[in-house]
Design an enzyme around this catalytic site. Structure first.
Site, mmCIF file in Angstrom:
data_model
loop_
_atom_site.group_PDB
_atom_site.id
_atom_site.type_symbol
_atom_site.label_atom_id
_atom_site.label_comp_id
_atom_site.label_asym_id
_atom_site.label_seq_id
_atom_site.Cartn_x
_atom_site.Cartn_y
_atom_site.Cartn_z
ATOM 1 N N ASP A 71 -4.052 16.053 -3.365
ATOM 2 C CA ASP A 71 -3.301 15.297 -2.321
ATOM 3 C C ASP A 71 -4.475 15.036 -1.329
ATOM 4 O OD1 ASP A 71 -1.728 13.669 -1.354
ATOM 5 O OD2 ASP A 71 0.102 15.063 -0.456
ATOM 6 N N GLY B 187 4.213 16.364 12.615
ATOM 7 C CA GLY B 187 4.052 15.926 11.276
ATOM 8 C C GLY B 187 5.495 15.769 10.627
ATOM 9 N N GLN B 188 5.490 14.632 9.861
ATOM 10 C CA GLN B 188 6.776 14.569 8.952
ATOM 11 C C GLN B 188 6.171 14.107 7.518
ATOM 12 O OE1 GLN B 188 10.410 13.989 9.688
ATOM 13 N NE2 GLN B 188 10.178 14.330 7.428
ATOM 14 N N GLY B 189 5.958 15.034 6.777
ATOM 15 C CA GLY B 189 5.454 14.652 5.441
ATOM 16 C C GLY B 189 6.755 14.231 4.599
#
Ligand code: ADP
Ligand code: MG
Lengths: 368, 326
Positions: A148, A25-27
């Site tokens: 969110d 993941g890359q938030g």
């Protein structure tokens, strides 16, 4: 001779405790890795707390996430196992990094939905929504807002257990009058009250997101993909009807109500527009209640859980059987860019795929 | 909920004896890591004793309180309570010689501001200090992660302020014997203030401290809360539980009453000794520390770190003398 604190603290792990397996993941705020505890072989997810460019030290959002997850312990909330600090040593040039270590979940909902091979039956959709609402019920009764909600922040284990994740924007709320920032929630899942500048909002904001996600279970991509806040409000009006004081008393008092151009004369078409995808009448009715414009009329998580949708045949069915067909993890990060939302007019500008990177507010708000 | 909190689980000790054991262990472990071939006598003259460490911590708690009470913008009480709790927790397992209390103290306040949602940007925070502010900011930020990890990331602190308001409301509605509980408020609050200067928050639950404060205030006014405790609060509990609570309240009062202040000359003498025996690797003014920072800087591009370079090059000692803060 070990220093006292190391020996007396059972869970301050040493640097080499985990080995990274893959980036998953890359938030907006950092990378997430799949990793393994070298000793116990337990697989975990490690979320890196990005410290670079932090003039204010440890980010307040990460502090909140830690604080909140230490109290929230529930089947439908992602389980924070520990915090792990890679200590500053000459080998990493005295830079130390902090990771939040979570129980590993095999999939996220965005990843599952973007794979056309993964098909959810009505009973399985019910199970997803039931667990999602149950998680919301739990956090809201603990006076926490998620802020969110979106498919990428909903994790699902291979055993079919759903976990709300990403408390990076979450915070405690009170029933008093409040002034929170309204620049929260990814644009496509942002409820109308936030878009109109409400700062004294409550749990209803998360239920709007739950509604968007529920619809997405059938449409397979986000139902309202606005490019700007103005555009998002237009899309909302086209689906849920014009935003007017007659249907939403008090809306005229919101800061941006008179400053933003809102489409007039739109009829509410939630059921009609979604009918092409969603055949079940109970599902349509619950969607209609979740996507209520007026937050005070929007269904809360408790009432949503009592909705007939969950109690008439077919009853909610565990996902483990369906998921056992797949031996690969599905995450949003690993999925191909998602296609255009099918029910939106006008279509979004070409090239705009994900909201995060394209919403200049987003990063700003993540910091404050 | 306090009962399931990390505070109840990890940060309540059985009493002064257990605390003293932990602190003595931190002291011993620091000394043994660097005594080399010194004789016991030499050790005694070079290093701080556990008693000296305790006095030094107490002294810095006073400094911390004063810093907080003068802080601009004015700080909510819970920030002060949380800062002190962090500070006390830190020195249960760490030696003052390893980490100087002046560094840890400011870092505790800065972290507590963030955690309690009383957000003050670092630039504004250090405006409350006299001296080289950029250097303070730098030190605070560089100790923040260490502090957090030594606290085991248990950041939520339950303070006694809210429970006290809860008891006052409850007494007003359920205990008719006392007509005007508000008259004890001032004394009770003073008691709570004093409790912050003791180990009470490491031994008792916030509710016990709050109740002890009210009971102390009541006694001063010739009133008693014993019946309230036995017949209302513990109505459904056993006699023994109620008795036990009354006993604990007496313990709180004893511990709070016995917080002595540290004579200034003594504190200064200890500080001087500390300058000799402290861990230079954790001293932002030491050469080892600066060297390490420079190595870090060599590799980094961003502005903040270039600022740091300017800082470490600058030699003025990082001050926080006790005189200035009296
Ligand atoms: N416990 C976990 N198990 C598996 N994947 C996870 C876990 N936590 C996060 N992820 C993956 O990483 C992504 C980003 O993590 P998230 O907590 O949402 O951080 P961000 O704030 O960066 O969005 C998620 O969308 C999900 O795909
Ligand atoms: Mg996320």
């Amino acid at each position: 001779m070990p220093k006292s604190e190391e020996s007396s603290y059972p869970f301050c792990p040493d640097e080499g405790k985990y080995e990274k397996l893959a980036k998953i993941g890359q938030g907006t705020f950092g990378e997430v890795f799949k990793a393994r505890d070298k000793k116990t072989k337990t697989v975990v997810a490690m979320k890196k707390v990005l410290m670079e460019n932090e003039k204010e030290g440890f980010p307040i959002t990460a502090l909140r996430e830690i604080k909140i997850l230490q109290v929230l312990k529930n089947d439908n909330i992602v389980n924070l196992l520990e915090i792990c600090r890679i200590k500053a040593t000459p080998y990493n040039r005295y830079k130390s990094t902090v990771y939040l270590v979570f129980e590993f979940c095999e999939h996220d909902l965005a990843g599952l939905l973007s794979n056309p091979q993964v098909k959810f039956s009505l009973a399985e959709i019910k199970k997803v929504m039931q667990q999602l609402l149950n998680g919301l019920y739990y956090i809201h009764s603990n006076k926490i807002l998620h802020r969110d909600m979106k498919a990428a922040n909903i994790l699902i284990t291979k055993a079919g257990k759903l976990k709300l994740a990403d408390f990076g924007l979450a915070r405690a709320f009170s029933d008093k009058l409040n002034r929170y920032t309204n620049r929260v929630v990814t644009l496509w899942y942002r409820p109308p009250e936030l878009l109109l500048g409400e700062r004294n909002y409550g749990p209803a904001i998360d239920l709007w997101g739950a509604g968007c996600i529920m619809a997405e279970m059938w449409t397979r991509s986000p139902i309202m993909q606005g490019n700007t806040e103005q555009h998002q409000l237009t899309l909302i009006s086209q689906l849920c009807g014009s935003i007017v004081p007659e249907t939403w008393p008090g809306v005229e008092k919101l800061e941006l109500f008179s400053k933003i151009e809102l489409p007039k004369g739109q009829k509410r078409k939630v059921k009609e527009r979604l009918h092409g995808y969603v055949k079940d009448q109970y599902a349509l009715d619950l969607l209609d209640k979740l996507l209520s414009l007026d937050p005070s009329k929007r269904v809360n998580s408790d009432d949503a859980l009592n909705h007939d949708f969950f109690w008439v045949d077919p009853l909610p069915q565990d996902l483990n059987h369906m998921l056992s067909r797949y031996n690969k993890s599905m995450f949003e990060y690993l999925a191909p860019p998602r296609r255009r939302a099918p029910i939106n007019q006008p279509p979004q500008a070409p090239g705009v795929v994900r909201p995060a990177g394209h919403n200049p507010d987003q990063h700003f708000e993540r910091i404050f | 909920m306090f009962s399931i909190s990390t505070q109840a689980k990890y940060w309540l000790f059985t009493g002064e004896t257990e605390l003293a054991t932990c602190r003595a262990e931190a002291n011993r472990s620091y000394i043994s890591s660097r005594r080399a071939h010194l004789t016991d006598n030499e050790v005694a003259s070079c290093f701080l004793t556990p008693m000296e460490e305790k006095l030094l911590s107490r002294q810095y708690e006073v400094v911390l309180r004063k810093f907080c009470s003068e802080f601009q913008p004015p700080m909510p009480k819970c920030v002060i309570g949380t800062s002190l709790a962090y500070f006390k927790r830190f020195y249960v397992h760490n030696s003052n010689m390893d980490y100087h209390p002046k560094d840890i103290m400011l870092t505790c306040v800065y972290l507590a501001c963030k955690v309690e949602e009383f957000y003050v940007p670092i630039g504004q925070f250090v405006k409350n200090l006299r001296g080289d502010r950029e250097k303070f900011a730098d030190a605070i930020l560089s100790f923040e992660l260490t502090l957090m990890s030594k606290l085991n990331y248990h950041l939520t602190v339950h303070n006694p302020f809210r429970p006290m308001e809860g008891f006052i409301i409850d007494i007003k509605t359920r205990y008719k014997d006392i007509q005007n509980i508000e008259i004890v408020r001032r004394t009770a609050e003073e008691f709570m203030e004093r409790s912050l200067q003791s180990d009470a928050c490491l031994i008792f639950s916030p509710a016990q401290i709050a109740l002890a404060a009210l009971s102390f205030g009541a006694t001063k006014e010739g009133l008693s809360l014993d019946r309230y405790i036995k017949e209302i609060l513990f109505k459904t509990a056993t006699e023994k539980e109620a008795e036990d609570t009354l006993y604990q309240l007496r313990r709180v009062k004893f511990i709070v009453k016995n917080t002595e202040s540290v004579p200034r000359e003594q504190a200064q003498a200890i500080q001087k000794k500390l300058d000799q025996c402290r861990n230079q690797e954790n001293n932002p003014d030491s050469d080892v520390y600066k060297q390490r920072m420079l190595e870090k800087l060599d590799e980094e591009e961003d502005v903040r770190h270039r600022k740091r370079a300017k800082l470490v090059a600058d030699d003025e000692p990082m001050f926080f003398s006790l005189e200035q803060d009296r």
